[in-house]
Design an enzyme around this catalytic site. Sequence first.
Site, mmCIF file in Angstrom:
data_model
loop_
_atom_site.group_PDB
_atom_site.id
_atom_site.type_symbol
_atom_site.label_atom_id
_atom_site.label_comp_id
_atom_site.label_asym_id
_atom_site.label_seq_id
_atom_site.Cartn_x
_atom_site.Cartn_y
_atom_site.Cartn_z
ATOM 1 N N ASP A 113 34.019 11.492 12.634
ATOM 2 C CA ASP A 113 34.073 10.793 11.334
ATOM 3 C C ASP A 113 33.828 9.310 11.625
ATOM 4 O OD1 ASP A 113 34.595 9.890 8.799
ATOM 5 O OD2 ASP A 113 36.756 10.195 8.913
ATOM 6 N N ASP A 167 38.208 3.781 22.267
ATOM 7 C CA ASP A 167 36.828 4.117 21.945
ATOM 8 C C ASP A 167 36.668 5.633 22.105
ATOM 9 O OD1 ASP A 167 34.037 4.594 22.059
ATOM 10 O OD2 ASP A 167 33.706 2.511 22.603
HETATM 11 N N1 SAM Z 1 33.206 8.136 5.828
HETATM 12 C C1 SAM Z 1 32.706 7.092 6.610
HETATM 13 C C2 SAM Z 1 31.227 6.953 6.633
HETATM 14 O O1 SAM Z 1 30.519 7.904 6.871
HETATM 15 O O2 SAM Z 1 30.781 5.855 6.387
HETATM 16 C C3 SAM Z 1 33.354 6.997 7.942
HETATM 17 C C4 SAM Z 1 34.681 6.381 7.729
HETATM 18 S S1 SAM Z 1 35.793 6.155 9.028
HETATM 19 C C5 SAM Z 1 36.696 4.836 8.322
HETATM 20 C C6 SAM Z 1 34.858 5.477 10.367
HETATM 21 C C7 SAM Z 1 35.793 4.965 11.464
HETATM 22 O O3 SAM Z 1 35.140 5.083 12.715
HETATM 23 C C8 SAM Z 1 36.189 3.494 11.315
HETATM 24 O O4 SAM Z 1 37.573 3.400 11.082
HETATM 25 C C9 SAM Z 1 35.793 2.878 12.655
HETATM 26 O O5 SAM Z 1 36.712 1.907 13.134
HETATM 27 C C10 SAM Z 1 35.727 4.103 13.552
HETATM 28 N N2 SAM Z 1 34.901 3.947 14.749
HETATM 29 C C11 SAM Z 1 33.696 3.347 14.866
HETATM 30 N N3 SAM Z 1 33.268 3.399 16.138
HETATM 31 C C12 SAM Z 1 34.210 4.069 16.850
HETATM 32 C C13 SAM Z 1 34.331 4.448 18.203
HETATM 33 N N4 SAM Z 1 33.388 4.140 19.112
HETATM 34 N N5 SAM Z 1 35.434 5.134 18.584
HETATM 35 C C14 SAM Z 1 36.400 5.465 17.689
HETATM 36 N N6 SAM Z 1 36.350 5.112 16.390
HETATM 37 C C15 SAM Z 1 35.260 4.431 15.965
#
Ligand code: SAM
Length: 300
Positions: free
Chosen positions: A164, A146
Amino acid sequence: MSLRRETDGTVWMHESLHTGFSTTYRLEETLFDSNTPHQRLVVGRTEAFGNVVWLDGVTQVTERDEFCYHEMLAHVPIIAHGNVKNVLVIGGGDGGMAEEVLKHKAVERLVMVEIDAGVIDFARQHLASINKACFDDRRFELVIADGKDFAATSKDRFDVIIVDSTDPVGPGEVLFTRSFYTDCKRLLNEGGVLVTQNGVPWFQRDELYNTMFNFARLFSDAGCYLTVVPTYAGGFMALGWGTDDSSFRKLNHAELQARFDAADLNCRYYNPAVHTAAFALPGFIGDIVREAAAQAEQPE
Ligand code: SAM
């Protein structure tokens, strides 16, 4: 998210992130549909945008317009800073952000902290057109965790941090909190820059307001800049900008052009003129930033 099949066999995918408004894709094939431990991951081939990734029913990335998002979130802080060696990406599982960051040969180390190993596994296999095998770059380090926990405990320091993330629901919610932003600031080297995906202000005003409020309390230069991503409905998308070095925003065109030419990035959206223009805010977005900053000056 729902599917509708017409009598002629055409399949339409409806996405309803915003109340009272839906985006619809004509779906040629569902390539993947599975629940990871964190979220539902669906990938489909669409007529208009190529392969599209949805997490919990919300578009994350599409093959055809990803550059509008990734180039602006990666290159604006890196070019503005001018001496970036260490970068942290929080989220970014599809690899598109890492690919843009690693175009900068001066970057020595990129740590990406993604909560969902399932997204990485899928991206490695099926999204090579987006991430161009950045996962195998020797400068790339992956941490499955996380992002909030990483930011709270890491002793590393970075010149640029890029959040992101998904939208502030589900696992992404913690990445929009004051404590997370405070931890990110602690992880920045002096004069470092924090940038964040902050949604589409037309529909997600509060998302931008809350981040701008927290940034105004944390950074001497706090604000946002804009991009337009065709599949993120509602027009401009806001990208949060926080740093204590106000000179980054004052670079003239010749300097930006020199840095851009030296970096040799091969971009389709980002260029020095767009870099400067992205900080010009239409009235209704500027109002959100100003109101948040004014509120941040009030005692708690
Ligand atoms: N371009 C995108 C948007 O704005 O909708 C973002 C895309 S990127 C794939 C987002 C990523 O953040 C996902 O792979 C998700 O698993 C990750 N994510 C969500 N919450 C998170 C957290 N607490 N810690 C790390 N990664 C996280």
